[in-house]
Design an enzyme around this catalytic site. Structure first.
Site, PDB file in Angstrom:
ATOM      1  N   GLY A 180      10.616 -16.558  66.596  1.00 53.43           N
ATOM      2  CA  GLY A 180       9.636 -17.960  66.873  1.00 53.43           C
ATOM      3  C   GLY A 180       8.797 -17.908  65.628  1.00 53.43           C
ATOM      4  N   ARG A 207      22.695 -13.954  63.894  1.00 57.76           N
ATOM      5  CA  ARG A 207      22.884 -14.936  62.652  1.00 57.76           C
ATOM      6  C   ARG A 207      21.736 -15.907  63.566  1.00 57.76           C
ATOM      7  NH1 ARG A 207      26.345 -14.517  58.711  1.00 57.76           N
ATOM      8  NH2 ARG A 207      28.106 -13.238  58.718  1.00 57.76           N
ATOM      9  N   SER A 211      17.160 -21.530  64.031  1.00 59.54           N
ATOM     10  CA  SER A 211      16.203 -21.197  63.354  1.00 59.54           C
ATOM     11  C   SER A 211      16.652 -21.366  61.764  1.00 59.54           C
ATOM     12  CB  SER A 211      15.757 -19.853  63.607  1.00 59.54           C
ATOM     13  OG  SER A 211      16.780 -18.755  63.332  1.00 59.54           O
ATOM     14  N   THR A 215      18.473 -12.338  60.774  1.00 57.73           N
ATOM     15  CA  THR A 215      18.232 -11.262  59.873  1.00 57.73           C
ATOM     16  C   THR A 215      19.534 -11.175  59.170  1.00 57.73           C
ATOM     17  OG1 THR A 215      16.631 -10.065  61.259  1.00 57.73           O
ATOM     18  CG2 THR A 215      17.999  -8.716  59.626  1.00 57.73           C
ATOM     19  N   ASP A 268      12.756 -22.233  78.980  1.00 59.95           N
ATOM     20  CA  ASP A 268      12.067 -21.011  79.245  1.00 59.95           C
ATOM     21  C   ASP A 268      12.692 -20.018  79.972  1.00 59.95           C
ATOM     22  OD1 ASP A 268       9.989 -19.360  79.413  1.00 59.95           O
ATOM     23  OD2 ASP A 268       8.685 -20.819  80.796  1.00 59.95           O
ATOM     24  N   SER A 276      19.077 -10.405  77.156  1.00 63.16           N
ATOM     25  CA  SER A 276      19.688 -10.485  75.662  1.00 63.16           C
ATOM     26  C   SER A 276      19.404  -9.398  74.650  1.00 63.16           C
ATOM     27  CB  SER A 276      19.278 -11.648  75.301  1.00 63.16           C
ATOM     28  OG  SER A 276      19.771 -11.765  73.911  1.00 63.16           O
ATOM     29  N   LYS A 300       6.920 -18.726  69.536  1.00 65.89           N
ATOM     30  CA  LYS A 300       7.772 -18.562  70.848  1.00 65.89           C
ATOM     31  C   LYS A 300       6.891 -18.192  72.279  1.00 65.89           C
ATOM     32  CE  LYS A 300      11.993 -16.944  70.720  1.00 65.89           C
ATOM     33  NZ  LYS A 300      13.296 -16.240  70.715  1.00 65.89           N
TER      34      LYS A 300
END
Length: 504
Positions: A180, A207, A211, A215, A268, A276, A300
């Site tokens: 976020g 991946r 966004s 990374t 949300d 996760s 976020k």
């Protein structure tokens, strides 16, 4: 899966359409199989070939696109079935999804027990749920509708649906950010410092979905990340750490499918976030994990109250799996580093590791702080000394040497690309930078082409509190195509990203 009842077969070809993880089959509007089975558009069908089966969504196409007697597969379906030249597929109705009754129960406010969640996640991981079914499940669980035990059971179900790694010793270090916040690419630096200290840190990363960069996207501009399990083990055994795309390892396949639907919906769902994050940490064999939670008005996590709720849930679920967890609140009021987009963020990472004069200080300080906490948490450094140890490993060049060694073991280190097109956005008045909208910055970077075009994105030139003069560049948009550059500037005309005003 059951064998199809009807044996009528169709020639198969590749349609060349990318549908990510969702399997899609394309059939002629007047196909005899469509007529005999009563198939309509969006029907879920079972496709079988040489002992392999998948469940796919049917799209009906006009006669000009397909011949009678043939069907076409999306890229993901083609990869799953791997047809050889001349192969024919059989198609029938998909089996009934009994787990959808559990999803409907949750929609009406009932709790889901461990058995129900196992059934749902097993079907998701098998590819049996289309996007609509996944969206229904996510919506039913969002907004605080999952209690602690349900979150623990969801995490356990995600673990059961994938593979688990065991490194045979402890501690196994890990660091994760809930995201976020644009930039903030601390992970490659932290891994380099931790492994340079002699600890083991087999880092798996994701991946980008919505966004400008994940990374794995950033690291991939410098070295291969799509390693299989054996390749990953060899790198870790040799260098103590790695930078691997988690999607190539099938550690949490159900989670990858849930995220694909969850992110665009912007739901949300703390329970889904916790399950996760922690399922992937546990599956990767981590024993000690530091979780970075940026808090800010356009991050976020936007408030201290939200942070405390998330922190408590992360800690309670981690405890249920004997995962040592430390949650760290960090500043999320503005982006970290200068670059937003895979290559631009990679250049920031390299600058910090190489101790270059142009290195963004905020990225360096944050990465060293997180690495220091992880060193102490794993028992490598005495309390209060972790940051000093981490800074010494960075300043001495040991972290840079380790980063190069890991990249060499993964296939070699290369220089990230630079974008062909660059256009600055200038300050329209004198004043002080009072606000930076992280969400809109990320949006502009994506419109410019990131992450699909790795060199695209946005480069920041100012931070909160900086004094600027009219005509000074606030940021520069990087793009590979004129159309994408135009998209970004069309958005900028109606959505200002940086507020410059009086210092009062």
């Amino acid at each position: 899966m059951r064998n199809p009842r009807h044996r009528a077969s169709l020639a198969v070809r590749r349609m060349g359409i990318e549908t990510q993880q969702e399997y899609v089959v394309y059939m002629h509007r007047d196909c005899h199989v469509c007529r005999s089975e009563g198939f309509e558009a969006q029907t879920r069908v079972l496709i079988s070939l040489n002992g392999r089966s998948i469940i796919a969504t049917l799209n009906v196409v006009d006669p000009t696109l397909l011949e009678l007697g043939e069907a076409a597969l999306s890229n993901s379906a083609w990869r799953a079935l791997a047809p050889a030249p001349g192969d024919r597929i059989t198609i029938s109705h998909a089996p009934t999804l009994d787990s959808m009754s559990q999803v409907r129960a949750k929609i009406y406010g009932h709790r889901l027990d461990a058995s129900a969640l196992d059934s749902i996640i097993s079907d998701v991981a098998a590819g049996s749920y289309p996007g609509t079914h996944i969206a229904a499940f996510l919506s039913a669980c969002a907004g605080g509708r999952m209690d602690l035990q349900e979150t623990i059971d969801l995490t356990r179900a995600m673990l059961a649906a994938g593979k688990r790694l065991d490194w045979g010793h402890a501690p196994i270090a890990d660091k994760h950010c809930v995201g976020g916040l644009p930039g903030n690419r601390t992970t490659p630096i932290v891994v380099s410092i931790i492994t340079a200290a002699g600890l083991t840190m087999p880092k798996t990363s994701s991946r980008a979905i919505t966004s400008p960069a994940g990374t794995a996207d950033v690291i991939e501009t410098m070295t291969p990340v799509a390693l299989d399990l054996e390749q990953m083990r060899r790198v870790v055994q040799r260098e103590g750490g790695c930078f691997v795309w988690g999607g190539s390892l099938a550690l949490s396949p159900a989670d990858d499918m849930l995220i694909r639907v969850e992110r665009p919906l912007d739901l949300d769902s703390d329970a889904q976030l916790v399950a996760s994050v922690l399922s992937k940490k546990i599956a990767a064999g981590a024993t000690h994990s530091v979780i970075d939670v940026p808090v800010g008005p356009t991050a976020k996590v936007r408030s201290d109250a939200d942070y405390e709720c998330l922190k408590q849930m992360l800690e309670q679920v981690a405890q249920a799996f004997d995962l040592h967890l430390q949650v760290v609140r960090t500043d999320g009021t503005q982006p970290v580093g200068r670059g937003i987009g895979p290559s631009l963020e990679a250049h920031d990472v390299l600058a910090v590791l190489q101790r270059a004069e142009r290195a963004p200080e905020d990225l360096s300080v944050r990465a060293v702080a997180l690495a220091g906490q992880l060193l102490e948490f794993c028992g490598h450094s005495e309390p209060g000394t972790g940051v000093l140890v981490a800074q010494r490993l960075l300043d001495s060049g040991a972290a840079w040497a380790k980063f190069q060694a890991i990249c060499k073991a993964q296939g070699g280190l290369r220089e990230p690309q630079r974008a062909r097109l660059r256009e600055p956005v200038l300050a329209e008045r004198d004043g002080m930078v009072r606000e930076i909208d992280s969400r809109r910055l990320a949006r502009v970077a994506k419109l410019a082409g990131a992450p699909k075009a790795p060199a695209a994105g946005l480069e920041l030139h100012v931070k909160l509190g900086d004094r600027v003069e009219r005509g000074m560049p606030l940021f520069t948009v990087h793009a590979e195509a004129l159309g994408e550059l135009d998209y970004a500037f069309d958005y900028l005309e109606a959505h200002p990203l940086i507020d410059v005003g009086d210092s009062r």
